[in-house]
Design a protein around this motif. Structure first.
Motif, mmCIF file in Angstrom:
data_model
loop_
_atom_site.group_PDB
_atom_site.id
_atom_site.type_symbol
_atom_site.label_atom_id
_atom_site.label_comp_id
_atom_site.label_asym_id
_atom_site.label_seq_id
_atom_site.Cartn_x
_atom_site.Cartn_y
_atom_site.Cartn_z
ATOM 1 N N ILE A 1 -86.952 23.262 -97.059
ATOM 2 C CA ILE A 1 -86.324 22.277 -95.837
ATOM 3 C C ILE A 1 -86.793 22.736 -94.798
ATOM 4 N N VAL B 1 -70.868 14.782 -91.858
ATOM 5 C CA VAL B 1 -72.852 15.009 -91.643
ATOM 6 C C VAL B 1 -73.454 14.315 -93.018
ATOM 7 N N THR B 2 -72.895 13.976 -93.760
ATOM 8 C CA THR B 2 -73.480 13.666 -95.285
ATOM 9 C C THR B 2 -73.514 11.811 -95.030
ATOM 10 N N ILE C 1 -76.497 11.802 -92.484
ATOM 11 C CA ILE C 1 -77.879 12.002 -92.797
ATOM 12 C C ILE C 1 -78.320 11.319 -93.752
ATOM 13 N N MET D 1 -85.222 17.040 -91.605
ATOM 14 C CA MET D 1 -85.208 18.923 -92.938
ATOM 15 C C MET D 1 -83.619 19.917 -92.005
ATOM 16 N N VAL E 1 -80.921 18.804 -92.427
ATOM 17 C CA VAL E 1 -79.900 18.869 -93.450
ATOM 18 C C VAL E 1 -80.278 20.526 -93.487
ATOM 19 N N ALA F 1 -77.046 20.802 -91.859
ATOM 20 C CA ALA F 1 -75.073 20.405 -92.471
ATOM 21 C C ALA F 1 -75.565 21.515 -93.674
ATOM 22 N N ILE F 2 -76.466 22.074 -94.772
ATOM 23 C CA ILE F 2 -76.518 22.706 -95.725
ATOM 24 C C ILE F 2 -75.710 25.064 -95.347
ATOM 25 N N LEU G 1 -74.999 22.389 -103.006
ATOM 26 C CA LEU G 1 -75.415 21.096 -102.821
ATOM 27 C C LEU G 1 -75.019 19.410 -102.590
ATOM 28 N N PRO G 2 -74.618 19.155 -101.465
ATOM 29 C CA PRO G 2 -74.422 17.491 -101.583
ATOM 30 C C PRO G 2 -75.076 17.260 -102.326
ATOM 31 N N ILE H 1 -75.927 13.608 -102.332
ATOM 32 C CA ILE H 1 -76.268 12.316 -101.193
ATOM 33 C C ILE H 1 -77.732 13.142 -100.184
ATOM 34 N N ILE H 2 -77.598 14.876 -100.064
ATOM 35 C CA ILE H 2 -78.302 15.555 -99.193
ATOM 36 C C ILE H 2 -79.641 15.811 -100.091
ATOM 37 N N GLU I 1 -81.898 13.945 -100.173
ATOM 38 C CA GLU I 1 -82.937 12.904 -99.077
ATOM 39 C C GLU I 1 -83.793 14.072 -99.256
ATOM 40 N N ILE I 2 -83.507 15.185 -99.779
ATOM 41 C CA ILE I 2 -84.288 16.760 -100.117
ATOM 42 C C ILE I 2 -85.654 16.585 -100.631
ATOM 43 N N TRP J 1 -87.853 13.649 -99.985
ATOM 44 C CA TRP J 1 -89.388 14.333 -99.350
ATOM 45 C C TRP J 1 -89.990 14.885 -100.682
#
Lengths: 288, 319
Positions: free
Chosen positions: A42, A238-239, A242, A257, A260, A263-264, B140-141, B143-144, B147-148, B151
């Motif tokens: 990321i 934020v979820t 994104i 990214m 992301v 967000a983390i 980690l969420p 949904i995110i 997304e990760i 990618w």
């Protein structure tokens, strides 16, 4: 002769121990690599100029790192607002869960009253109810009472979802407290309420921290209800922000990214600061 | 609140005159039962309205004619909405996807999680970092995370493609998420990556609760490492494994964010899980009655699965 063989044995034992140790650490390093690789990737993607992101074979280390993607992530969409929304919802849920959970947990652990077991069962079983089965009526309720696109519209259901967990943590914690604590308060002439506020409340900080951190992470991460209840862009958590990003821009991977990563960051901070508490909380009651 | 308290069943006994009770209250002195009512009722009310009422309401809605947004239909149609859902091929496709997703990922997570728990169940330098590596995917969420990995799995510029091409497993880039089978396998990979760690944490707590003298005894009896695992560790771990199974199966069966973010249910409907399908059916057509019927079917299936686990694995009073 016998001395030599014993030495040899010792040496062999040591080398076997050494071999085991190498194998063990190899696995640990592998574990860390597999777990942390995505976050490194990321960062790597977020720090690259957009043109470098979409190349194959890929470059592993950004050659000309830039913060452009972070800038874009905040400019192209209200990412700051999303983060703020998530923060409000997650903190609100954590506070409400701590307040209600500690009250219920204290009563269940330290007071004598009827129907204790059925009440505990009622609380714990509610944790097993599927979320989607509750989504439609809650959506209709929220629509009717104008709770869509509002913070409380999410805080209220999230609190109900996490309350069983909060009660579980608090009642386990309060059960472990020595009886002498309350007795001392009684002897000093404190009422029930006095004992609760002056004696129990100050010592329950560890359980509060555990509950608050885990509930915060849950609420920060939730998606199904956030997507359904927040339809105005300025109210996206934020979820949701994104998940619904992209499409409108070409090759937005660098920007996504960067978003992301933002967000983390709070999650990583919580993990670093509260690792032990989180593990204790997640495994409370396991194996007992 | 005050009326609540006076209705409490524990007081109002023989000689307790109203006067003394009023005085007690004025001095903020309450019995255990009165305190319990005050402390428990707010939270219980919360759960009644937000958790239990919706389940009942969903049953009611599902048995009535097509309710659309805020126009509640009062016409009883029995199981007609369920019939419509069951007759829909895409429902059964989603069912199949969810079943594969759940019953492939959960067993693999269990085995890997147990291995990880055993690996980490000792004192060593760097334990803090290793535990962090275990916690990170959990935090980690979903949904995110989706997304990760969308990618990482990218068909043209993804690093997974790059690695596989570099080490020679692939000749050219492969569109993991654009082919039905590959998309489903990729989704399984992502969920296993994310949730094995949670299983490991639960099982680790279970391992730490096994008294070490049991191992010592088995060792003295000459049991090998493997025998100790089969005859000491595994039986004692059974209740914890049951907990982990239920904790993992329920969310797996209801997964929504992962297919939403990774593949959007595609290509075609190859990764459309039950909740993703039901969410779409409900909120795209706003047919809440059919959505409610689907929701109830999902709830019932989840409960049946848990029941099977409990029947198979639960032993009252182990040891």
């Amino acid at each position: 002769m016998s001395v030599r063989t014993r030495l040899q044995e010792l040496r062999e034992g040591k080398s076997r121990q050494f071999g085991e140790k190498v194998g063990f650490y190899f696995l640990i390093v592998l574990l860390c690599l597999v777990s942390f690789f995505p976050v490194l990737w990321i960062l790597r993607t977020a720090l690259m100029p957009p043109a470098d992101v979409v190349q194959f074979p890929v470059t592993y280390i950004p050659e000309s790192p830039t913060l452009q993607n972070f800038q874009d992530a905040f400019d192209q969409q209200p990412l700051g607002r999303y983060l703020f929304n998530s923060f409000v919802v997650a903190s609100g849920t954590a506070v409400l869960c701590v307040v209600l959970g500690s009250m219920m947990g204290y009563a269940l652990a330290r007071l004598e009253f009827r129907f204790k077991l059925p009440i505990l069962m009622l609380i714990l079983v509610s944790a097993m109810l599927p979320f989607f089965g509750r989504l439609i009526p809650l959506f209709e309720l929220a629509l009717e009472y104008d709770f869509l696109n509002s913070y409380f519209g999410l805080i209220i259901p999230y609190t109900a979802f996490q309350l069983p967990f909060a009660v579980w943590i608090f009642q386990a914690y309060f059960k472990e407290l020595p009886d002498s604590l309350e007795e001392a308060g009684r002897i000093d002439g404190l009422t029930h309420l006095g004992v609760l506020f002056r004696i129990i409340l100050p010592v329950s900080a560890p359980a509060m921290a555990t509950t608050a951190v885990i509930v915060f992470i849950f609420a920060w991460n939730e998606f199904l209800f956030a997507l359904t209840f927040m339809s105005e862009q300025k109210m996206y958590t934020v979820t949701v922000g994104i998940a619904l990003y992209g499409g409108q821009f070409q090759n937005p991977w660098g920007t996504i990214m960067a978003a992301v990563f933002m967000a983390i960051v709070p999650l990583i901070l919580l993990l670093v600061l509260f690792q032990t508490k989180i593990i204790e909380g997640l495994t409370e009651g396991i194996g007992k | 609140m005050a009326t609540d308290v006076s209705k409490s069943p524990e007081d109002g006994g023989i000689g307790s005159s109203v006067k003394t009770k009023a005085r007690r209250y004025r001095e903020l002195q309450f019995t255990d039962a009165e305190m319990a009512v005050m402390l428990i009722s707010p939270g219980l009310l919360f759960l009644a309205v937000i958790s239990y009422y919706p389940i009942l309401d969903t049953v009611w809605t599902s048995l009535h004619q097509g309710s659309v947004l805020l126009t509640r239909s009062e016409t009883w149609v029995g199981l007609e909405n369920y019939q419509t859902v069951i007759d829909d091929d895409s429902f059964w496709n989603a069912f199949k996807v969810s079943m594969i997703y759940t019953f492939v990922s959960v067993p693999i997570e269990m085995v890997l999680g147990l291995g990880l728990a055993i690996l980490i169940n000792r004192n060593f330098r760097g334990r803090y970092v290793a535990l962090g590596a275990i916690l990170f995917p959990w935090a980690l969420p979903t949904i995110i995370n989706a997304e990760i990995f969308a990618w990482l799995f990218h068909g043209q510029y993804g690093v997974i493609n790059d690695i596989l091409v570099r080490i020679g497993i692939l000749d050219e880039t492969f569109s993991f998420l654009a082919k039905p089978d590959a998309a489903l396998y990729s989704m399984l990979f992502v969920t296993i990556w994310k949730t094995t760690s949670f299983v490991a944490l639960i099982l680790l707590a279970g391992l730490q609760s096994i008294p070490s003298d049991l191992y010592e005894a088995a060792k003295i009896d000459g049991a090998s490492k493997i025998r100790r695992f089969w005859h000491v560790t595994l039986p004692l771990l059974k209740p914890v494994i049951l907990v982990a199974l239920i904790f993992r199966t329920l969310p797996a069966f209801q997964v929504f964010g992962l297919p939403y973010g990774l593949t959007d249910g595609g290509p075609g409907e190859s990764t459309t899980t039950l909740v993703l399908w039901a969410h779409r059916e409900t909120f795209n057509s706003l047919n809440f009655s059919e959505g409610a019927a689907a929701a109830n079917l999902i709830t019932i299936m989840a409960l049946i699965i848990c029941l099977i686990y409990v029947v198979v694995l639960y032993e009252p009073e182990v040891r």
